[in-house]
Enzyme design. Sequence first.
Site, PDB file in Angstrom:
ATOM      1  N   HIS A   1     -14.399  -1.818  -6.992  1.00 17.69           N
ATOM      2  CA  HIS A   1     -13.960  -2.196  -5.647  1.00 17.69           C
ATOM      3  C   HIS A   1     -15.148  -2.682  -4.814  1.00 17.69           C
ATOM      4  O   HIS A   1     -16.078  -1.923  -4.549  1.00 17.69           O
ATOM      5  CB  HIS A   1     -13.289  -1.006  -4.959  1.00 17.69           C
ATOM      6  CG  HIS A   1     -12.779  -1.288  -3.579  1.00 17.69           C
ATOM      7  ND1 HIS A   1     -11.439  -1.394  -3.288  1.00 17.69           N
ATOM      8  CD2 HIS A   1     -13.423  -1.479  -2.402  1.00 17.69           C
ATOM      9  CE1 HIS A   1     -11.285  -1.636  -1.994  1.00 17.69           C
ATOM     10  NE2 HIS A   1     -12.486  -1.691  -1.439  1.00 17.69           N
TER      11      HIS A   1
ATOM     12  N   ALA B   1      -5.809   4.998  -0.537  1.00 15.91           N
ATOM     13  CA  ALA B   1      -5.793   5.192   0.913  1.00 15.91           C
ATOM     14  C   ALA B   1      -4.364   5.205   1.443  1.00 15.91           C
ATOM     15  O   ALA B   1      -3.467   4.567   0.888  1.00 15.91           O
ATOM     16  CB  ALA B   1      -6.581   4.076   1.592  1.00 15.91           C
TER      17      ALA B   1
ATOM     18  N   ASP C   1     -10.626  -5.825  -5.945  1.00 18.56           N
ATOM     19  CA  ASP C   1     -10.806  -5.039  -7.156  1.00 18.56           C
ATOM     20  C   ASP C   1     -10.966  -6.039  -8.287  1.00 18.56           C
ATOM     21  O   ASP C   1     -10.357  -7.120  -8.264  1.00 18.56           O
ATOM     22  CB  ASP C   1      -9.600  -4.148  -7.439  1.00 18.56           C
ATOM     23  CG  ASP C   1      -9.452  -3.023  -6.424  1.00 18.56           C
ATOM     24  OD1 ASP C   1     -10.405  -2.777  -5.663  1.00 18.56           O
ATOM     25  OD2 ASP C   1      -8.370  -2.413  -6.379  1.00 18.56           O
TER      26      ASP C   1
ATOM     27  N   HIS D   1      -7.837  -3.132   1.738  1.00 21.31           N
ATOM     28  CA  HIS D   1      -7.129  -4.285   1.187  1.00 21.31           C
ATOM     29  C   HIS D   1      -6.256  -4.976   2.230  1.00 21.31           C
ATOM     30  O   HIS D   1      -5.897  -6.144   2.057  1.00 21.31           O
ATOM     31  CB  HIS D   1      -6.284  -3.863  -0.019  1.00 21.31           C
ATOM     32  CG  HIS D   1      -7.092  -3.606  -1.253  1.00 21.31           C
ATOM     33  ND1 HIS D   1      -7.657  -4.619  -1.991  1.00 21.31           N
ATOM     34  CD2 HIS D   1      -7.438  -2.453  -1.870  1.00 21.31           C
ATOM     35  CE1 HIS D   1      -8.309  -4.105  -3.020  1.00 21.31           C
ATOM     36  NE2 HIS D   1      -8.191  -2.788  -2.974  1.00 21.31           N
TER      37      HIS D   1
ATOM     38  N   GLU E   1     -15.211   4.201  -7.134  1.00 19.70           N
ATOM     39  CA  GLU E   1     -14.461   3.028  -7.580  1.00 19.70           C
ATOM     40  C   GLU E   1     -15.448   1.916  -7.921  1.00 19.70           C
ATOM     41  O   GLU E   1     -15.780   1.075  -7.076  1.00 19.70           O
ATOM     42  CB  GLU E   1     -13.483   2.549  -6.507  1.00 19.70           C
ATOM     43  CG  GLU E   1     -12.333   3.508  -6.252  1.00 19.70           C
ATOM     44  CD  GLU E   1     -11.223   2.896  -5.393  1.00 19.70           C
ATOM     45  OE1 GLU E   1     -11.372   1.730  -4.950  1.00 19.70           O
ATOM     46  OE2 GLU E   1     -10.214   3.590  -5.175  1.00 19.70           O
TER      47      GLU E   1
ATOM     48  N   GLN F   1       0.819  -1.207   0.000  1.00 16.65           N
ATOM     49  CA  GLN F   1       0.000   0.000   0.000  1.00 16.65           C
ATOM     50  C   GLN F   1       0.851   1.255   0.000  1.00 16.65           C
ATOM     51  O   GLN F   1       0.490   2.269  -0.618  1.00 16.65           O
ATOM     52  CB  GLN F   1      -0.946   0.007   1.207  1.00 16.65           C
ATOM     53  CG  GLN F   1      -1.998   1.105   1.159  1.00 16.65           C
ATOM     54  CD  GLN F   1      -2.987   0.922   0.008  1.00 16.65           C
ATOM     55  OE1 GLN F   1      -3.226  -0.199  -0.435  1.00 16.65           O
ATOM     56  NE2 GLN F   1      -3.558   2.014  -0.468  1.00 16.65           N
TER      57      GLN F   1
END
Length: 262
Positions: A174, A105, A119, A112, A171, A84
């Site tokens: 997602h 994020a 996704d 995640h 999104e 990330q």
Amino acid sequence: QDVHRGDLILVSTLLERAYVFPQDERDLVTLYGNKSDSYRVSSSAIKLSRTTMAALDAMFDAFFAETGSRDYQITQGYRTLEDQTEIYDDYQEIYGAEQGALLAARPGYSEHHTGMAIDMNVYTAAGVSYSLATAGDTDPIYTWIYTNAAKYGFVLRYPESKTAVTGITNEPWHFRYVGLGHAAYMAENSLTLEEYLARVAAYSAASPLEFAADGIRYTVYYVPLSGSETKLELPLGADYTVSGDNDAGFIVTLCAKDATIE
């Protein structure tokens, strides 16, 4: 620590709810070689929680049975803190601080990390890929996910109209596993996870939230965290689940077949 575990934990940059590390790797499973044959994965390294993979299998098995298509493809699943960080830094460099924060994020604050977020895109048998945002324009069958995901415990996590609530821009690819019943209620009432948890927090065991979905009657209520140990009183023999909210308490869900629904 149980307040940081469960299908309904909220991880949010906007509300400053980070995911509590380290991730328990024993709950993760690699999709490649273990999943159903009804959908694709873009990488052999993608992992999800076992519960999330089982729900994905059920969902895409149903899609294949209905359409004969295996074109939905999982492109992202569990991410480490390092994963990330790399994504976040790239978006900050490309889009700048403000817009980058809406698109990715901060490390530690991504869904995640939980192993319950996915996704996806569409990857056809002909080798052509489409974003889920535009795939329905190519073939209407690819909009199936938006109509049916809630039946299997998934919600579209970051809708276009709720950026102010979630802190993340639209999104359409997602999805997040939140569990059966909860997903159906959220979808029917157009609630994000933030909004749903805020609503549930107003209900107690004495005055619970009650609703039916897919022939099951759900009784849902909130129990605040109480010191180092929180005790729950449940009906004898009840079919129930308990999830932390990743903040200050627990969501208790009682399930029973709804005799009023044929």
